[in-house]
Design a protein around this motif. Structure first.
Motif, mmCIF file in Angstrom:
data_model
loop_
_atom_site.group_PDB
_atom_site.id
_atom_site.type_symbol
_atom_site.label_atom_id
_atom_site.label_comp_id
_atom_site.label_asym_id
_atom_site.label_seq_id
_atom_site.Cartn_x
_atom_site.Cartn_y
_atom_site.Cartn_z
ATOM 1 N N LYS A 107 -48.502 13.000 -89.228
ATOM 2 C CA LYS A 107 -48.102 13.163 -87.838
ATOM 3 C C LYS A 107 -49.149 13.946 -87.046
ATOM 4 C CE LYS A 107 -44.369 14.880 -84.911
ATOM 5 N NZ LYS A 107 -43.052 15.558 -84.870
ATOM 6 N N GLN A 108 -49.673 15.023 -87.672
ATOM 7 C CA GLN A 108 -50.677 15.843 -86.991
ATOM 8 C C GLN A 108 -51.941 15.048 -86.714
ATOM 9 O OE1 GLN A 108 -51.803 19.350 -89.157
ATOM 10 N NE2 GLN A 108 -53.465 19.861 -87.713
ATOM 11 N N TYR A 109 -52.383 14.274 -87.733
ATOM 12 C CA TYR A 109 -53.592 13.462 -87.545
ATOM 13 C C TYR A 109 -53.366 12.380 -86.482
ATOM 14 C CZ TYR A 109 -55.612 15.581 -91.740
ATOM 15 O OH TYR A 109 -56.117 16.462 -92.652
ATOM 16 N N PHE A 110 -52.170 11.818 -86.467
ATOM 17 C CA PHE A 110 -51.881 10.762 -85.493
ATOM 18 C C PHE A 110 -51.908 11.304 -84.071
ATOM 19 C CE2 PHE A 110 -48.965 8.248 -82.878
ATOM 20 C CZ PHE A 110 -49.514 6.990 -83.045
ATOM 21 N N GLU A 111 -51.316 12.485 -83.871
ATOM 22 C CA GLU A 111 -51.329 13.083 -82.533
ATOM 23 C C GLU A 111 -52.757 13.383 -82.083
ATOM 24 O OE1 GLU A 111 -48.826 16.466 -82.827
ATOM 25 O OE2 GLU A 111 -46.949 15.334 -82.741
ATOM 26 N N THR A 112 -53.571 13.911 -83.012
ATOM 27 C CA THR A 112 -54.974 14.188 -82.691
ATOM 28 C C THR A 112 -55.716 12.894 -82.352
ATOM 29 O OG1 THR A 112 -54.937 16.068 -84.217
ATOM 30 C CG2 THR A 112 -57.102 15.246 -83.531
ATOM 31 N N TYR A 113 -55.442 11.866 -83.156
ATOM 32 C CA TYR A 113 -56.092 10.560 -82.918
ATOM 33 C C TYR A 113 -55.715 10.017 -81.554
ATOM 34 C CZ TYR A 113 -57.155 5.599 -83.327
ATOM 35 O OH TYR A 113 -57.630 4.337 -83.102
ATOM 36 N N GLN A 114 -54.424 10.098 -81.212
ATOM 37 C CA GLN A 114 -53.948 9.546 -79.950
ATOM 38 C C GLN A 114 -54.570 10.269 -78.755
ATOM 39 O OE1 GLN A 114 -49.653 9.743 -79.292
ATOM 40 N NE2 GLN A 114 -49.704 7.651 -78.514
ATOM 41 N N GLN A 115 -54.630 11.589 -78.839
ATOM 42 C CA GLN A 115 -55.222 12.367 -77.747
ATOM 43 C C GLN A 115 -56.702 12.031 -77.569
ATOM 44 O OE1 GLN A 115 -54.447 16.462 -78.688
ATOM 45 N NE2 GLN A 115 -52.229 16.299 -78.322
ATOM 46 N N LEU A 116 -57.421 11.974 -78.706
ATOM 47 C CA LEU A 116 -58.853 11.678 -78.640
ATOM 48 C C LEU A 116 -59.099 10.242 -78.142
ATOM 49 C CD1 LEU A 116 -61.751 12.561 -79.128
ATOM 50 C CD2 LEU A 116 -61.511 11.855 -81.528
ATOM 51 N N ALA A 117 -58.296 9.286 -78.643
ATOM 52 C CA ALA A 117 -58.455 7.890 -78.229
ATOM 53 C C ALA A 117 -58.185 7.727 -76.742
ATOM 54 C CB ALA A 117 -57.528 6.986 -79.039
ATOM 55 N N ASP A 118 -57.137 8.387 -76.253
ATOM 56 C CA ASP A 118 -56.820 8.307 -74.825
ATOM 57 C C ASP A 118 -57.951 8.894 -73.979
ATOM 58 O OD1 ASP A 118 -54.441 7.110 -75.422
ATOM 59 O OD2 ASP A 118 -53.230 8.934 -75.220
ATOM 60 N N SER A 119 -58.479 10.014 -74.459
ATOM 61 C CA SER A 119 -59.564 10.665 -73.730
ATOM 62 C C SER A 119 -60.797 9.770 -73.656
ATOM 63 C CB SER A 119 -59.914 11.995 -74.397
ATOM 64 O OG SER A 119 -61.015 12.604 -73.739
ATOM 65 N N VAL A 120 -61.157 9.176 -74.808
ATOM 66 C CA VAL A 120 -62.329 8.298 -74.852
ATOM 67 C C VAL A 120 -62.122 7.065 -73.978
ATOM 68 C CG1 VAL A 120 -63.720 6.800 -76.334
ATOM 69 C CG2 VAL A 120 -63.096 9.092 -77.116
ATOM 70 N N GLN A 121 -60.922 6.464 -74.061
ATOM 71 C CA GLN A 121 -60.649 5.255 -73.297
ATOM 72 C C GLN A 121 -60.638 5.525 -71.800
ATOM 73 O OE1 GLN A 121 -60.465 2.218 -74.751
ATOM 74 N NE2 GLN A 121 -60.556 1.456 -72.658
ATOM 75 N N THR A 122 -60.056 6.678 -71.425
ATOM 76 C CA THR A 122 -60.034 7.043 -70.007
ATOM 77 C C THR A 122 -61.452 7.223 -69.464
ATOM 78 O OG1 THR A 122 -57.883 8.141 -70.265
ATOM 79 C CG2 THR A 122 -59.221 8.747 -68.341
ATOM 80 N N ALA A 123 -62.272 7.907 -70.278
ATOM 81 C CA ALA A 123 -63.655 8.135 -69.847
ATOM 82 C C ALA A 123 -64.406 6.818 -69.704
ATOM 83 C CB ALA A 123 -64.360 9.052 -70.845
ATOM 84 N N ARG A 124 -64.161 5.907 -70.624
ATOM 85 C CA ARG A 124 -64.884 4.636 -70.574
ATOM 86 C C ARG A 124 -64.376 3.750 -69.441
ATOM 87 N NH1 ARG A 124 -65.732 3.647 -77.091
ATOM 88 N NH2 ARG A 124 -67.497 5.083 -77.238
ATOM 89 N N ASN A 125 -63.097 3.757 -69.184
ATOM 90 C CA ASN A 125 -62.568 2.988 -68.053
ATOM 91 C C ASN A 125 -63.117 3.522 -66.743
ATOM 92 O OD1 ASN A 125 -61.056 1.303 -69.692
ATOM 93 N ND2 ASN A 125 -59.189 2.529 -69.519
ATOM 94 N N ALA A 126 -63.176 4.852 -66.651
ATOM 95 C CA ALA A 126 -63.724 5.460 -65.441
ATOM 96 C C ALA A 126 -65.191 5.065 -65.259
ATOM 97 C CB ALA A 126 -63.589 6.976 -65.511
ATOM 98 N N ALA A 127 -65.920 5.022 -66.394
ATOM 99 C CA ALA A 127 -67.334 4.647 -66.324
ATOM 100 C C ALA A 127 -67.493 3.196 -65.864
ATOM 101 C CB ALA A 127 -67.987 4.844 -67.682
ATOM 102 N N LYS A 128 -66.645 2.304 -66.401
ATOM 103 C CA LYS A 128 -66.715 0.898 -65.992
ATOM 104 C C LYS A 128 -66.479 0.763 -64.487
ATOM 105 C CE LYS A 128 -65.013 -0.989 -70.378
ATOM 106 N NZ LYS A 128 -63.940 -1.759 -71.034
ATOM 107 N N ASN A 129 -65.445 1.457 -64.006
ATOM 108 C CA ASN A 129 -65.144 1.395 -62.576
ATOM 109 C C ASN A 129 -66.291 1.978 -61.747
ATOM 110 O OD1 ASN A 129 -62.641 0.261 -63.120
ATOM 111 N ND2 ASN A 129 -61.607 2.251 -63.202
ATOM 112 N N GLN A 130 -66.873 3.035 -62.302
ATOM 113 C CA GLN A 130 -67.969 3.673 -61.590
ATOM 114 C C GLN A 130 -69.172 2.729 -61.482
ATOM 115 O OE1 GLN A 130 -67.862 6.296 -59.919
ATOM 116 N NE2 GLN A 130 -70.002 6.762 -59.458
ATOM 117 N N PHE A 131 -69.456 1.997 -62.557
ATOM 118 C CA PHE A 131 -70.573 1.051 -62.523
ATOM 119 C C PHE A 131 -70.318 -0.031 -61.471
ATOM 120 C CE2 PHE A 131 -71.071 2.065 -67.270
ATOM 121 C CZ PHE A 131 -71.859 3.158 -66.974
ATOM 122 N N ALA A 132 -69.086 -0.541 -61.448
ATOM 123 C CA ALA A 132 -68.745 -1.567 -60.457
ATOM 124 C C ALA A 132 -68.875 -1.010 -59.044
ATOM 125 C CB ALA A 132 -67.326 -2.079 -60.698
ATOM 126 N N LEU A 133 -68.436 0.251 -58.850
ATOM 127 C CA LEU A 133 -68.522 0.875 -57.527
ATOM 128 C C LEU A 133 -69.976 1.073 -57.108
ATOM 129 C CD1 LEU A 133 -67.039 2.152 -55.152
ATOM 130 C CD2 LEU A 133 -67.080 4.330 -56.392
#
Length: 599
Positions: free
Chosen positions: A320-346
C-alpha cells in the motif's frame, strides 16, 4: 567529427547536462560518455532515457553547420545554451530559428533540437512532427546533410520504438545506417535495431546483432558489461530456462568496480526481472536497490519502474505504501509532461501568431506602396493608352476604309460574274438550243420559235432576278425535252433511269442547278465532241443521285483547260454538295459522272 548518437535502450544514463559538457570536450570524451550511457536492455523503454540519449545526435548536426553558417545566430546560440537549463525557453529560441532562418541546415537542426525537447517531455507525436519537418530541409544528395539525416532517422526510429511501432522503427534505423560512415555510430544504430527486434520478440535477430557488437568490443569494461547484460537478458527472454544469473551478476560486479551507478541501476532492474518468479526474495532485494539508486540519480522514470516491481514483489503490508508513492510520483510526472506538451503547442501558436502579425504589417505596408505605385502607373498607362488608342483608331479607320473599298470591288465583281453566268446559262445556252432545234428540224413552227425567243427576251430583261423561274411541267419531262433537243440525224441521244420518282425528293433549287448542268454538258457535246452516240443514265443509290454521261466523241485530254461553261458546271455541282468526275483516260469518247445528295 562529432557523431549523432541516439542509443535506444532501457539504459539509465547520465544527465543531459553532463552529456552536453562531455560531448563538447572532444571525440575521446564523447566515446567515454557514450560507453557510460549504454546499460541494460529491458522491455519497457523509459521516456527520459530515450530523450537523454537522443540529445547526443544534435552535436553532429551542429558540427556539420558550424563551418558554412555564421556563429552570430543569436537565437540559435541562446537555444543551445538553455536546452539543459530551461527547455521551454530553449524551445522558443529554436522555434524562432526554425520559422525565420533562411539556412536550411540550421533550420533542420533547430527542428531536431525541438524534437528532443518534446520527446523528453513525453510528446512523442509532436517530436515526430518536428523530425519530419527537419527532414524537409535536408537533401539526401548532399553529403553535408548526411550527418543530420542519419540523426533524424535514428531518432524517428527511437520515437517509434517508444510508441511500440517496432517494424516502422526498424525501417528508420536502416535508413539511418545509409547516411553514416562512422563505425561507432553504426554500432549504436545496430544496438537500437537489436532492441527493436527484442521488443517485437524476434530474439534470434537481436542476439545475432548483439554478438556482432560484442565481437567488436574494444576492451572497455563498461561497454563489455553493457553488451554482456543485453545478450543475457535477450537469451533469457527467448528461453525462460536459460541461466542468465552468472552473466548478469558478472556485469553488475564490473559496473560496481567501475563506479557506474547508471549501469548498476540497469543491472538491478535486469536481476529483479530475472528472479521475479524463481526467487521472489532476491527479486525484491534488487528492486529495493534499484529504487534507492534511482532516487540517488534523481530519475523519476526509474523510480516509477522500481516502485512497480516493489508493489508486485513486496508483502501486503508494504504494498500500500509503495502504491501511494507510485501514484503520487506518476501523477506528478504526468502533470508536468502534459503541461510541457501544452506549453510547446502554445509556444508554436504564439510564434505563428507573431509571424502572421508581422506578415500582416508587411502586407499593409506593401499594399500602401502598391497603391502609390499603382496610381503613378495608371497615370502613365492612361497617357500611353490614349496615344496607343489614337494610333490604333487611326490605323483601324484606314484599314476599315480599305476593307470597305475592297468589299465593294468584290461585290461588283461577283455581281458581274453572276450576271455573266446567268447570261451564259439563260440566254446563250437557250439561244443555242433554239438554233440547234431549228437546224435539225425540217419543218419549223414559226410561232413556237417566236414564243421561245420572246421567252428568252423576257428572261434577259430580268437577268439580275435572283430566284429561278418555276415551271409546272414535271421535272423528268423537262429533263427529257432538254436532252432530246440536242438530238440530230447524226447524233443519237439515249436516256435511262429518268423516272418521275427519282426527282420527287429533290429540292427545286437543286433541280434548277441540275437542269443547267446537263444543259451545259449537252452544249459542250454539241460544240466540241462530234459524237454520234450520247447516253445519259440516272440512278439513285442510297441517299445519293448519280448521273452518268457517256459519248463516243473526241474525248477530253487530261491537260484540257476548262472554259467558263465547264467552270460554271463545277461551281454549280459544288454548290449543291455534289461532285463531278471527268474520265480523261477513256480510249475513245468522254465519260462524266455527276453525284449529289438527296435534298
Amino acid at each position: 567529427m562529432k557523431i549523432p548518437v541516439t542509443i535506444l535502450e532501457e539504459n539509465k544514463g547520465i544527465s543531459h547536462q553532463e552529456i552536453h559538457k562531455s560531448v563538447t570536450k572532444g571525440r575521446s570524451v564523447l566515446y567515454t560518455a557514450l560507453f557510460v550511457i549504454f546499460g541494460r536492455n529491458i522491455i519497457l523503454l523509459k521516456n527520459h532515457i530515450l530523450i537523454l540519449l537522443l540529445s547526443i545526435s544534435l552535436f553532429a548536426c551542429k558540427d556539420k553547420i558550424s563551418s558554412p553558417v555564421s556563429t552570430k545566430d543569436i537565437d540559435f546560440d541562446k537555444g543551445e545554451s538553455l536546452i539543459y537549463k530551461n527547455n521551454d525557453s530553449a524551445f522558443i529560441y529554436f522555434n524562432r530559428v526554425a520559422t525565420g532562418n533562411k539556412d536550411s541546415l540550421r533550420v533542420a537542426m533547430s527542428y531536431n533540437y525541438m524534437a528532443i525537447i518534446q520527446s523528453d517531455a513525453g510528446d512523442y507525436f509532436g517530436a515526430q512532427e518536428s523530425l519530419m519537418l527537419s527532414l524537409k530541409f535536408l537533401n539526401e544528395s548532399k553529403k553535408s546533410d548526411y550527418s543530420c539525416l542519419a540523426s533524424n532517422y535514428n531518432e524517428l526510429g527511437a520515437t517509434n520504438n517508444n510508441l511500440r511501432n517496432y517494424d516502422l522503427a526498424l525501417n528508420y534505423f536502416k535508413k539511418a545506417m545509409q547516411f553514416t560512415t562512422n563505425d561507432f555510430f553504426k554500432l549504436v544504430i545496430s544496438n537500437n535495431m537489436a532492441l527493436s527486434y527484442q521488443k517485437s520478440k524476434r530474439y534470434n535477430q537481436a542476439i545475432q546483432i548483439y554478438q556482432q557488437i560484442i565481437s567488436l568490443e574494444n576492451n572497455n569494461k563498461t561497454e563489455y558489461a553493457r553488451i554482456l547484460s543485453n545478450i543475457s537478458k535477450t537469451k533469457w527472454l527467448q528461453n525462460p530456462n536459460y541461466n542468465a544469473a552468472p552473466y548478469l551478476l558478472k556485469a553488475l560486479n564490473i559496473r560496481k568496480n567501475e563506479n557506474d551507478e547508471w549501469g548498476q541501476n540497469a543491472s538491478y532492474a535486469h536481476l529483479s526481472d530475472y528472479y521475479s518468479k524463481k526467487q521472489p526474495d532476491s527479486a525484491l532485494l534488487y528492486a529495493l536497490k534499484m529504487y534507492y539508486i534511482a532516487q540517488k540519480l534523481k530519475s523519476p522514470d526509474d523510480q516509477l519502474e522500481a516502485l512497480q516491481k516493489l508493489i508486485k514483489l513486496s508483502p501486503p503490508n508494504a504494498t500500500k505504501q509503495y502504491f501511494e508513492t507510485y501514484q503520487q510520483l506518476a501523477d506528478s510526472v504526468q502533470t508536468a509532461r502534459n503541461a510541457a506538451k501544452n506549453q510547446f503547442a502554445l509556444i508554436r501558436y504564439e510564434t505563428e501568431k507573431s509571424k502572421a502579425d508581422n506578415l500582416k504589417l508587411q502586407k499593409e505596408n506593401t499594399e500602401k506602396k502598391y497603391e502609390i505605385a499603382t496610381r503613378e502607373f495608371l497615370l502613365a498607362a492612361g497617357f500611353i493608352l490614349f496615344i496607343a488608342v489614337s494610333i490604333i483608331a487611326m490605323l483601324w479607320y484606314r484599314k476599315r476604309k480599305q476593307k470597305i473599298e475592297s468589299e465593294a470591288k468584290t461585290a461588283i465583281r461577283e455581281s458581274q460574274l453572276k450576271t455573266s453566268k446567268k447570261v451564259h446559262d439563260v440566254v446563250a445556252n437557250g439561244l443555242y438550243r433554239v438554233m440547234s432545234e431549228m437546224e435539225n428540224q425540217e419543218h419549223i413552227n414559226k410561232d413556237s420559235v417566236l414564243d421561245r425567243i420572246e421567252d428568252l427576251y423576257e428572261k434577259s430583261r430580268d437577268i439580275s432576278y435572283e430566284e429561278p423561274l418555276r415551271s409546272n411541267q414535271p421535272f423528268h419531262e423537262k429533263i427529257a425535252e432538254l436532252l432530246k433537243s440536242f438530238a440530230t440525224e447524226n447524233t443519237h441521244i439515249a436516256i435511262a433511269g429518268n423516272a418521275a420518282e427519282l426527282w420527287e425528293k429533290i429540292n427545286p433549287n437543286v433541280q434548277y442547278e441540275v437542269e443547267h448542268i446537263l444543259q451545259e454538258l449537252m452544249v459542250n457535246m454539241k460544240k466540241h465532241s462530234a459524237a454520234s452516240k450520247v447516253a445519259v443514265r440516272f440512278e439513285q443509290k442510297e441517299n445519293q443521285i448519280n448521273i452518268f454521261y457517256t459519248d463516243n466523241g473526241l474525248g477530253m485530254k487530261a491537260s484540257t483547260t476548262f472554259n467558263n461553261g465547264l467552270r460554271n458546271t463545277g461551281n454549280r455541282i459544288s454548290g449543291i454538295g455534289g461532285a463531278i468526275n471527268f474520265d480523261t483516260k477513256a480510249e475513245k469518247g468522254l465519260k462524266i459522272q455527276l453525284s449529289f445528295p438527296l435534298s
